[in-house]
Each structure stands twice: as C-alpha cells, then as structure tokens.
Design a protein around this motif. Sequence first.
Motif, PDB file in Angstrom:
ATOM      1  N   LEU A  39       0.828  -1.195   0.000  1.00  0.00           N
ATOM      2  CA  LEU A  39       0.000   0.000   0.000  1.00  0.00           C
ATOM      3  C   LEU A  39       0.868   1.252   0.000  1.00  0.00           C
ATOM      4  O   LEU A  39       1.891   1.327   0.695  1.00  0.00           O
ATOM      5  N   ALA A  40       0.423   2.250  -0.757  1.00  0.00           N
ATOM      6  CA  ALA A  40       1.200   3.468  -0.960  1.00  0.00           C
ATOM      7  C   ALA A  40       1.070   4.417   0.227  1.00  0.00           C
ATOM      8  O   ALA A  40       0.088   4.372   0.982  1.00  0.00           O
ATOM      9  N   GLU A  41       2.060   5.274   0.352  1.00  0.00           N
ATOM     10  CA  GLU A  41       1.940   6.362   1.319  1.00  0.00           C
ATOM     11  C   GLU A  41       0.818   7.293   0.876  1.00  0.00           C
ATOM     12  O   GLU A  41       0.621   7.510  -0.328  1.00  0.00           O
ATOM     13  N   PRO A  42       0.063   7.857   1.814  1.00  0.00           N
ATOM     14  CA  PRO A  42      -1.052   8.720   1.424  1.00  0.00           C
ATOM     15  C   PRO A  42      -0.579  10.030   0.813  1.00  0.00           C
ATOM     16  O   PRO A  42       0.553  10.475   1.048  1.00  0.00           O
ATOM     17  N   ALA A  43      -1.450  10.621   0.020  1.00  0.00           N
ATOM     18  CA  ALA A  43      -1.184  11.973  -0.476  1.00  0.00           C
ATOM     19  C   ALA A  43      -1.237  12.947   0.702  1.00  0.00           C
ATOM     20  O   ALA A  43      -1.835  12.666   1.744  1.00  0.00           O
ATOM     21  N   ARG A  44      -0.613  14.086   0.532  1.00  0.00           N
ATOM     22  CA  ARG A  44      -0.649  15.117   1.567  1.00  0.00           C
ATOM     23  C   ARG A  44      -1.829  16.040   1.286  1.00  0.00           C
ATOM     24  O   ARG A  44      -1.808  16.820   0.334  1.00  0.00           O
ATOM     25  N   TRP A  45      -2.835  15.914   2.101  1.00  0.00           N
ATOM     26  CA  TRP A  45      -4.052  16.709   1.931  1.00  0.00           C
ATOM     27  C   TRP A  45      -4.079  17.794   3.002  1.00  0.00           C
ATOM     28  O   TRP A  45      -4.062  17.497   4.195  1.00  0.00           O
ATOM     29  N   GLU A  46      -4.118  19.043   2.563  1.00  0.00           N
ATOM     30  CA  GLU A  46      -4.131  20.158   3.502  1.00  0.00           C
ATOM     31  C   GLU A  46      -5.558  20.490   3.911  1.00  0.00           C
ATOM     32  O   GLU A  46      -6.470  20.516   3.076  1.00  0.00           O
ATOM     33  N   ARG A  47      -5.734  20.761   5.189  1.00  0.00           N
ATOM     34  CA  ARG A  47      -7.029  21.257   5.650  1.00  0.00           C
ATOM     35  C   ARG A  47      -7.147  22.740   5.319  1.00  0.00           C
ATOM     36  O   ARG A  47      -6.155  23.464   5.360  1.00  0.00           O
ATOM     37  N   ARG A  78      -4.549   7.082  -3.177  1.00  0.00           N
ATOM     38  CA  ARG A  78      -3.699   7.500  -2.049  1.00  0.00           C
ATOM     39  C   ARG A  78      -4.549   8.123  -0.939  1.00  0.00           C
ATOM     40  O   ARG A  78      -4.231   9.151  -0.372  1.00  0.00           O
ATOM     41  N   LEU A  79      -5.634   7.402  -0.630  1.00  0.00           N
ATOM     42  CA  LEU A  79      -6.592   7.877   0.368  1.00  0.00           C
ATOM     43  C   LEU A  79      -6.520   7.100   1.684  1.00  0.00           C
ATOM     44  O   LEU A  79      -7.311   7.367   2.583  1.00  0.00           O
ATOM     45  N   LEU A  80      -5.590   6.154   1.806  1.00  0.00           N
ATOM     46  CA  LEU A  80      -5.468   5.395   3.046  1.00  0.00           C
ATOM     47  C   LEU A  80      -4.449   6.089   3.933  1.00  0.00           C
ATOM     48  O   LEU A  80      -3.240   6.062   3.640  1.00  0.00           O
ATOM     49  N   PRO A  81      -4.885   6.741   5.005  1.00  0.00           N
ATOM     50  CA  PRO A  81      -3.976   7.600   5.771  1.00  0.00           C
ATOM     51  C   PRO A  81      -2.884   6.850   6.516  1.00  0.00           C
ATOM     52  O   PRO A  81      -1.838   7.426   6.831  1.00  0.00           O
ATOM     53  N   ASN A  82      -3.100   5.569   6.826  1.00  0.00           N
ATOM     54  CA  ASN A  82      -2.109   4.778   7.547  1.00  0.00           C
ATOM     55  C   ASN A  82      -1.996   3.431   6.848  1.00  0.00           C
ATOM     56  O   ASN A  82      -2.746   2.488   7.160  1.00  0.00           O
ATOM     57  N   PRO A  83      -1.063   3.294   5.896  1.00  0.00           N
ATOM     58  CA  PRO A  83      -0.993   2.054   5.116  1.00  0.00           C
ATOM     59  C   PRO A  83      -0.760   0.811   5.959  1.00  0.00           C
ATOM     60  O   PRO A  83      -1.309  -0.257   5.662  1.00  0.00           O
ATOM     61  N   ASP A  84       0.044   0.917   7.012  1.00  0.00           N
ATOM     62  CA  ASP A  84       0.294  -0.249   7.856  1.00  0.00           C
ATOM     63  C   ASP A  84      -1.003  -0.718   8.534  1.00  0.00           C
ATOM     64  O   ASP A  84      -1.291  -1.921   8.590  1.00  0.00           O
TER      65      ASP A  84
END
Length: 387
Positions: A19-27, A364-370
Amino acid sequence: MSATVRLPRADGTLEERRLAEPARWERPASAIASRVAFAAAHVVADPFGDNVPGAPAVVDWESTLAFRRHLWSYGLGVAEAMDTAQRGMGLDWATTRQLIDRSAAAAREAGGRIAAGAGTDHVPADVASLDDVTAAYEEQVEVVEASGAQVILMASRQLARLARGPEDYAKVYERLLAQVSRPVILHWLGPMFDPALHGYWGSAEVPTASTALLDLIGRHAAKVDGVKVSLLDADHERALRAALPAGVRLYTGDDFNYPELIRGDGTHHSDALLGIFAAIAPAASGALQALDRGDPLGYDAAFAPTLPLARHIFAPPTWYYKTGIAFLAWLSGHQPGFTMVGGLESARGVVHLAELARLADEARLLPNPDLAAARLRAFLDVAGVPR
C-alpha cells in the motif's frame, strides 16, 4: 508492521500489493467559498450491540461523532441522517432523533455546517392518506428544526406509494414549505438508490417529473435553498439546474459524475451533497480549495483519482454503497471495526471490498498504510482468502 497485503481478484488470483503512502491533503485555513459541499455521513455501529437485521440500531456514538468532526475539519458540511446513514436500511427513528440532536450539538461546537433529513420512515409503510404522510413529515421537520440543523425534505416511500400524480406531491410539499422557518433542501433520490421511489414527483418519465418539481420550486422559491438530485444522469442534471429559479441551488448527488458537474460549464454549476464525499473527504476538500484558488488543474488532479473508486462503491445494486463507505472508514482508522447497523456489512462481497481497497490505495486515500494492511489481512483471513 508491514503495508503489504495479498488482495483477491475476481478471476481467482491474488495480487501482492504494498500500500502506498497517502497523499498530503491540507485542511483549509478558512471556509470553502466557491461551492457549498455536504458530505452525507454514515453511522458507526457499536460492536457490543445486537445490530442484526430488523433490530433497533445500536450506535458507537464516540466514533460516529468523531467522523463528523473529521469531515468538518476539511471544510465540508455534514448531511446528517440521510440514506448514507442507513435511513430505511437499519437506522430506526428513535436512534435517528438522537443522531440529529447529537450531531447538531457537535456542529455548534466545531463551527461546522449541518443539514439533516426529515422524512416519513417512522410511520407504517401502509399509511392510508396524504394527510398521514404530511403529519409524519411535520413530526420529523420539527425535530430537525429544533436541533438547529437545516431541513432536508427526504423523498418518502409512503408518498411514492400513495400519490397518483404531481398534484399529490404538490399538496404535501406545499403544506410543508408553508411551515418551515428557513429554506430547505428538497431531495430527489432515484430508484437506483431506492426502488420504492420509482416515479417520484408524479411520473416515471423523468422530463415530466422534472416539470412538476420545477413548478413546485417556482411557486415556493423563497422556501427552497436547493434540490439534491441523485439520478446518476449528468445531462439531466445540467438541464435541470439551468432551469431552476435564480438563487436555488442544485446539489449534485451524482456519485458517478461529480467532478464535471461541480466544476460547471461556465454558466451553471452544481453544489454538492454526496455520499462519496464522506469516503474521499480530504481529496474533495483539496479539489474545492483548488477551485477557490482558481486552479482548475489542481481541482482535476485532486478529483480524478477518486472517480474510479466512487464508481466502484456505487456500482449496482447501488443502494448497498453504504457498505463500501463503512469499510473504507474502517481501513482508514475512523472506526474500530467493520460492523454496521442492520448487519449490512454483509451486503458486499469479499472481492468487491478488496477492489475497493485497491482503488482507495491508487487514489492515495489510506492515511495509515500499515493499519489498512493489517485490517485487510484480518478481514481476508476471516473470509478464507489464503495469505
């Protein structure tokens, strides 16, 4: 922990995937301005509750309200107690009242926008008259208004059964619109979301139904903030929004075509009231923030990877999309387990949910791939998929 998992495919093979690292989504630093955007939120079932089909819902309130705070943190409004929250599919009225009150209070604390569904699902399916339907609506409208939330007049299965034509819809809705304290959102949910709503607004012919809806809104535009349309027909939505009176919004409920409909055609655009926004809140916020900045390329880049995921979650039978929303919330760490009120976690198959995880990963919407991989492995172990 390892972010690697073996996902089953429809052809009977397994794909080993890291699983990929998530994208960086800014609030957002301030409120989103270019569009009004509601995410229709699901409810989290209490794993200690007897949430079997036909039983009263037992809700994990802490997780349910935390999920709404997650949505508000990304600048989205919450559309509460809608079909995404399993109205008519496991969420009883007593629990719905609690949900509306608790979420409205949380919205005040968070400074978030909230609208909530008022319908007729607490009365028997075989009510005898339009007056009975109107009285049922009035009871729920009173609850929503008392909470401080904006009213969404949900489509009614009882009204669809009793109405003989557009004039019967007008009779009920005009009585309701005369009573509300501020403008409401009307609700047109197509039969792909609920077969009992076939022929809503008085005709199975969509152009005829649209004319009836436009006539109603035209007579009461001051009491109508907008209309949520969930027919999964982009061409129809474009035509309908262009015909609405000035100041009345079209809230797209088209989970297949939302990027183009929200972007608009240069003259008209749709605002949003979408179940998929609950699943893709960070990306949806990123797209709308880009729109606020006048950055169409950023808008497209944020939304484009989410569209295959949305079309998969809402694949037929579309009314079971709630299962995918809850599954993704679990993979993302927003709830402790994959259980749903009414036992609806069983409504999608293992391969469907594995594909959902694959598409969420690609977006890339999974915030914690592990964490997501560990939960996927546990789910697949229980399902009997070999490692």
